[in-house]
Design an enzyme around this catalytic site. Sequence first.
Site, PDB file in Angstrom:
ATOM      1  N   ASP A 190      57.266  19.918  31.911  1.00  0.00           N
ATOM      2  CA  ASP A 190      56.008  18.872  32.144  1.00  0.00           C
ATOM      3  C   ASP A 190      55.231  19.083  33.405  1.00  0.00           C
ATOM      4  OD1 ASP A 190      57.290  18.680  29.641  1.00  0.00           O
ATOM      5  OD2 ASP A 190      57.758  16.507  29.953  1.00  0.00           O
ATOM      6  N   GLU A 241      55.098  17.834  27.455  1.00  0.00           N
ATOM      7  CA  GLU A 241      55.262  16.531  26.468  1.00  0.00           C
ATOM      8  C   GLU A 241      53.841  16.180  25.795  1.00  0.00           C
ATOM      9  OE1 GLU A 241      56.680  13.097  28.629  1.00  0.00           O
ATOM     10  OE2 GLU A 241      56.267  11.866  26.601  1.00  0.00           O
ATOM     11  N   LYS A 247      56.892  19.570  23.461  1.00  0.00           N
ATOM     12  CA  LYS A 247      58.065  18.664  23.137  1.00  0.00           C
ATOM     13  C   LYS A 247      57.399  17.283  22.899  1.00  0.00           C
ATOM     14  CE  LYS A 247      59.909  17.435  27.658  1.00  0.00           C
ATOM     15  NZ  LYS A 247      59.294  16.545  27.983  1.00  0.00           N
ATOM     16  N   LYS A 268      61.129  12.729  25.516  1.00  0.00           N
ATOM     17  CA  LYS A 268      61.252  13.198  26.836  1.00  0.00           C
ATOM     18  C   LYS A 268      62.421  14.378  27.143  1.00  0.00           C
ATOM     19  CE  LYS A 268      58.890   9.413  27.710  1.00  0.00           C
ATOM     20  NZ  LYS A 268      57.497   9.633  28.015  1.00  0.00           N
ATOM     21  N   VAL A 304      58.756  17.425  36.342  1.00  0.00           N
ATOM     22  CA  VAL A 304      58.413  16.174  36.433  1.00  0.00           C
ATOM     23  C   VAL A 304      58.659  15.336  35.387  1.00  0.00           C
ATOM     24  CG1 VAL A 304      56.733  16.397  38.561  1.00  0.00           C
ATOM     25  CG2 VAL A 304      55.976  16.125  36.015  1.00  0.00           C
ATOM     26  N   THR A 305      59.056  13.932  35.322  1.00  0.00           N
ATOM     27  CA  THR A 305      59.609  13.457  36.471  1.00  0.00           C
ATOM     28  C   THR A 305      61.012  13.489  36.630  1.00  0.00           C
ATOM     29  OG1 THR A 305      59.731  11.004  35.354  1.00  0.00           O
ATOM     30  CG2 THR A 305      57.655  11.582  36.492  1.00  0.00           C
ATOM     31  N   CYS A 325      62.157  12.897  32.341  1.00  0.00           N
ATOM     32  CA  CYS A 325      61.972  14.160  31.332  1.00  0.00           C
ATOM     33  C   CYS A 325      62.743  15.051  32.145  1.00  0.00           C
ATOM     34  CB  CYS A 325      60.680  14.823  31.105  1.00  0.00           C
ATOM     35  SG  CYS A 325      59.682  13.724  30.018  1.00  0.00           S
ATOM     36  N   GLN A 377      80.575  12.669  40.933  1.00  0.00           N
ATOM     37  CA  GLN A 377      81.734  12.873  40.358  1.00  0.00           C
ATOM     38  C   GLN A 377      82.171  14.301  40.144  1.00  0.00           C
ATOM     39  OE1 GLN A 377      82.258   9.880  36.891  1.00  0.00           O
ATOM     40  NE2 GLN A 377      80.002   9.122  37.398  1.00  0.00           N
TER      41      GLN A 377
HETATM   42  N1  TIU Z   1      57.642  14.335  31.682  1.00  0.00           N
HETATM   43  C1  TIU Z   1      58.105  12.996  32.025  1.00  0.00           C
HETATM   44  O1  TIU Z   1      58.720  12.878  32.847  1.00  0.00           O
HETATM   45  N2  TIU Z   1      57.394  11.691  30.967  1.00  0.00           N
HETATM   46  C2  TIU Z   1      57.075  10.601  31.655  1.00  0.00           C
HETATM   47  O2  TIU Z   1      56.571   9.924  30.747  1.00  0.00           O
HETATM   48  N3  TIU Z   1      57.480  10.381  32.695  1.00  0.00           N
HETATM   49  C3  TIU Z   1      57.230   9.365  33.570  1.00  0.00           C
HETATM   50  O3  TIU Z   1      57.678   9.091  34.393  1.00  0.00           O
HETATM   51  N4  TIU Z   1      56.488   8.207  32.836  1.00  0.00           N
END
Ligand code: TIU
Length: 223
Positions: free
Chosen positions: A26, A74, A131, A134, A159-160, A164, A204
């Site tokens: 993303d 996304e 996609k 997430k 990200v993030t 995701c 772990q």
């Molecule tokens: N790609 C992804 O992480 N989608 C999000 O909505 N991330 C946020 O941190 N909002």
Amino acid sequence: MPDIVIEAEPEALAIDLARTAVIMIDMQRDFLEPGGFGESLGNDVSLLAAAIEPCKALLNAARQQGVLVIHTREGHLPDLSDAHRAKIERGDPSLRIGQMGPMGRILIRGESGHDLIPELYPQIGEPVVDKPGKGAFYATDLQDILQKRAVENLIVCGVTTEVCVHTTVREANDRGYRCLVPGDCCASYIPEFHEAGLNMIKAQGGIFGWVTDSKSILAGLNA
Ligand code: TIU
């Protein structure tokens, strides 16, 4: 291709590059640039810029070695038929999914905000997985793409970190993939969640995977 060894936590990982894919999660204008989905949620999108250069270096090295590179985005269909109401209606964003913003409709496929950032644009032939969720496995053909190429190891960037990237690592781990996450190739709007997210993966004994950095992967690729 020979196995390469990559320094990582909780321990070094030996991987067969022919059975490895780099996944860029993303890296879209909607998350990294002002006026998109990320900013509509109240975030400072400049916090994600730190991941761009490390991702670029990793992509270059992976392409040189012939490692499969996959990109994800996304987003939703223009009629929102693949967007759950629970996702569209939640929170109090300045613009909701599907509403018009300065980069087109928020998080909608085909709009300029939905596109990948120019710095990390896909090369011809690299799969781009759209996609709606997430995680990159939910409602996509990612598993099919990986199985057809006998991929066993994923280098997960993007990200993030705690949203995701994490969801994808968890989905991948349950499907049997070894996930290696270079922390500097990921970023979050919430820096402490970035740190915690990486710690959760490697704790772990590596409960979800391995954590490393781009320098260690480049060293392994160039060895
Ligand atoms: N790609 C992804 O992480 N989608 C999000 O909505 N991330 C946020 O941190 N909002």
